[in-house]
Design an enzyme around this catalytic site. Structure first.
Site, PDB file in Angstrom:
ATOM      1  N   ASP A 206      13.964  24.115 -34.445  1.00 16.61           N
ATOM      2  CA  ASP A 206      14.906  24.816 -35.322  1.00 16.61           C
ATOM      3  C   ASP A 206      16.314  24.841 -34.747  1.00 16.61           C
ATOM      4  O   ASP A 206      16.539  24.442 -33.588  1.00 16.61           O
ATOM      5  CB  ASP A 206      14.406  26.245 -35.584  1.00 16.61           C
ATOM      6  CG  ASP A 206      13.981  26.984 -34.319  1.00 16.61           C
ATOM      7  OD1 ASP A 206      14.253  26.482 -33.214  1.00 16.61           O
ATOM      8  OD2 ASP A 206      13.376  28.056 -34.431  1.00 16.61           O
TER       9      ASP A 206
ATOM     10  N   ASN B 213       7.575  39.474 -34.666  1.00 17.75           N
ATOM     11  CA  ASN B 213       6.934  39.673 -35.975  1.00 17.75           C
ATOM     12  C   ASN B 213       5.990  38.516 -36.316  1.00 17.75           C
ATOM     13  O   ASN B 213       5.571  38.372 -37.457  1.00 17.75           O
ATOM     14  CB  ASN B 213       7.991  39.840 -37.068  1.00 17.75           C
ATOM     15  CG  ASN B 213       8.920  38.630 -37.160  1.00 17.75           C
ATOM     16  OD1 ASN B 213       8.688  37.621 -36.505  1.00 17.75           O
ATOM     17  ND2 ASN B 213       9.960  38.740 -37.965  1.00 17.75           N
TER      18      ASN B 213
ATOM     19  N   HIS C 138       6.725  35.263 -36.073  1.00 13.93           N
ATOM     20  CA  HIS C 138       7.316  34.023 -36.595  1.00 13.93           C
ATOM     21  C   HIS C 138       7.152  32.871 -35.610  1.00 13.93           C
ATOM     22  O   HIS C 138       7.061  33.078 -34.399  1.00 13.93           O
ATOM     23  CB  HIS C 138       8.781  34.213 -37.022  1.00 13.93           C
ATOM     24  CG  HIS C 138       9.794  34.363 -35.944  1.00 13.93           C
ATOM     25  ND1 HIS C 138      10.640  35.437 -35.841  1.00 13.93           N
ATOM     26  CD2 HIS C 138      10.142  33.553 -34.928  1.00 13.93           C
ATOM     27  CE1 HIS C 138      11.446  35.278 -34.817  1.00 13.93           C
ATOM     28  NE2 HIS C 138      11.163  34.138 -34.234  1.00 13.93           N
TER      29      HIS C 138
ATOM     30  N   GLU D 104       9.839  33.008 -40.863  1.00 16.21           N
ATOM     31  CA  GLU D 104       9.646  34.448 -40.832  1.00 16.21           C
ATOM     32  C   GLU D 104       8.464  34.850 -41.725  1.00 16.21           C
ATOM     33  O   GLU D 104       8.016  34.050 -42.563  1.00 16.21           O
ATOM     34  CB  GLU D 104      10.928  35.127 -41.345  1.00 16.21           C
ATOM     35  CG  GLU D 104      12.158  34.852 -40.495  1.00 16.21           C
ATOM     36  CD  GLU D 104      12.222  35.690 -39.215  1.00 16.21           C
ATOM     37  OE1 GLU D 104      11.161  36.090 -38.698  1.00 16.21           O
ATOM     38  OE2 GLU D 104      13.337  35.918 -38.728  1.00 16.21           O
TER      39      GLU D 104
HETATM   40  C1  GLP Z   1      13.578  32.458 -31.771  1.00 21.76           C
HETATM   41  C2  GLP Z   1      13.101  31.011 -31.921  1.00 21.76           C
HETATM   42  C3  GLP Z   1      11.592  30.905 -31.795  1.00 21.76           C
HETATM   43  C4  GLP Z   1      11.125  31.649 -30.561  1.00 21.76           C
HETATM   44  C5  GLP Z   1      11.492  33.107 -30.704  1.00 21.76           C
HETATM   45  C6  GLP Z   1      11.024  33.957 -29.546  1.00 21.76           C
HETATM   46  O1  GLP Z   1      13.473  33.182 -32.943  1.00 21.76           O
HETATM   47  N1  GLP Z   1      13.491  30.458 -33.165  1.00 21.76           N
HETATM   48  O2  GLP Z   1      11.226  29.536 -31.737  1.00 21.76           O
HETATM   49  O3  GLP Z   1       9.745  31.510 -30.406  1.00 21.76           O
HETATM   50  O4  GLP Z   1      12.910  33.179 -30.763  1.00 21.76           O
HETATM   51  O5  GLP Z   1      11.913  33.868 -28.486  1.00 21.76           O
HETATM   52  P1  GLP Z   1      11.688  34.448 -27.033  1.00 21.76           P
HETATM   53  O6  GLP Z   1      10.858  33.456 -26.325  1.00 21.76           O
HETATM   54  O7  GLP Z   1      13.073  34.556 -26.468  1.00 21.76           O
HETATM   55  O8  GLP Z   1      11.033  35.755 -27.197  1.00 21.76           O
END
Ligand code: GLP
Length: 261
Positions: free
Chosen positions: A67, A136, A138, A143
């Site tokens: 993404d 959440n 995702h 989402e």
């Molecule tokens: C963002 C990314 C996700 C990732 C999530 C959790 O939203 N788009 O791909 O898994 O963050 O991030 P973290 O590893 O910093 O908790």
């Protein structure tokens, strides 16, 4: 789903690195799906260290990231392209031309999304897809309420996700509320999936993913339908699971089998 519960985040990173190393040993020209966020950073550090020690090579590999923020140039320090260059690519022996991140500055984002899907297919599909998980549930930026069959497209971030990622932006700095993300259907086509989760803040999402119903409410729960999905958790991320003893028992049994990982 294969559930691996390890004591520390360092062990999670090292397990993940072993999985990548196995994949590249088996197929040096692998198509790898990569993720951003703080969770994969330790894994990326481990991969870099192995490449620099000469025991691992990405020279023939290609990558597709999950993404990108819509509205950020690739040179913006908070863009995911910038993150990937800084935290991984520029330290590896990979050809930057073989690394793909959705184009957050695309004139026509819808066209860019379709082109991204096409490029993944042209490459032969993703062999191993790395995932983190949002609080959440995702995955990528899919989402809750995302179609479980969705393809790469523009998605609005929830206020909770915007808040969780605020820590990376300076006060008053523009923070996008839109993203380009591989769809859940896109992710599910990867041959193998490796989801890493560490820390207590992920414990409820992990519980919903592993033991909850299959539901668009928790996008990661779709992994229950994937034939080769591994969740690697530290103790904190596994702390809300009911059946920890059972998952550990299965893993112990698996360890006895040759080539079990
Ligand atoms: C963002 C990314 C996700 C990732 C999530 C959790 O939203 N788009 O791909 O898994 O963050 O991030 P973290 O590893 O910093 O908790």
């Amino acid at each position: 789903m294969k559930i691996v519960i390890l004591d520390t985040p360092e062990q999670v990173a090292s397990y993940g690195a072993d999985r990548f190393a196995d994949q590249l040993r088996h197929k040096p020209g692998s198509i790898l799906g990569l993720a951003t966020g703080s969770t994969p950073i330790a894994l990326y550090e481990e991969l870099i260290s192995r490449v620099q020690r000469g025991v691992l090579s990405f020279a023939l590999a290609s990558t597709f990231n999950l993404d990108e923020y819509l509205g950020l140039e690739s040179t913006h320090p908070q863009s995911y392209r910038y993150f990937m260059n800084e935290h991984l690519f520029r330290h590896l022996d990979i050809d930057l031309a073989n690394t793909a991140v959705p184009d957050g500055a695309a004139r026509d984002p819808m066209v860019a999304c379709e082109a991204y899907e096409h490029a993944i297919q042209q490459a032969g599909g993703i062999d191993l897809q790395l995932l983190g998980i949002g609080r959440n549930g995702h995955i990528g930026f899919n989402e809750p309420s995302s179609s479980l069959a969705s393809r790469t497209r523009v998605k609005t971030l929830t206020p909770d996700t915007v808040k969780a990622n605020q820590r990376f932006f300076d006060e008053g700095e523009f923070q996008p509320h839109l993203s380009l993300t591989m769809g859940i259907g896109t992710i599910m086509e990867a041959r193998h999936i490796l989801l890493l989760a560490t820390g207590e803040s992920k414990a409820m999402a992990v519980r919903a993913t592993v033991e909850g119903p299959l539901a668009a409410r928790c996008p990661a729960s779709i992994l229950q339908m994937h034939p080769s999905a591994t969740l690697v958790l530290d103790r904190a991320a596994a702390s809300q699971l009911d059946d920890v003893a059972f998952y550990q028992y299965i893993e112990q049994e698996n360890q006895r089998l040759p080539g079990s990982r």
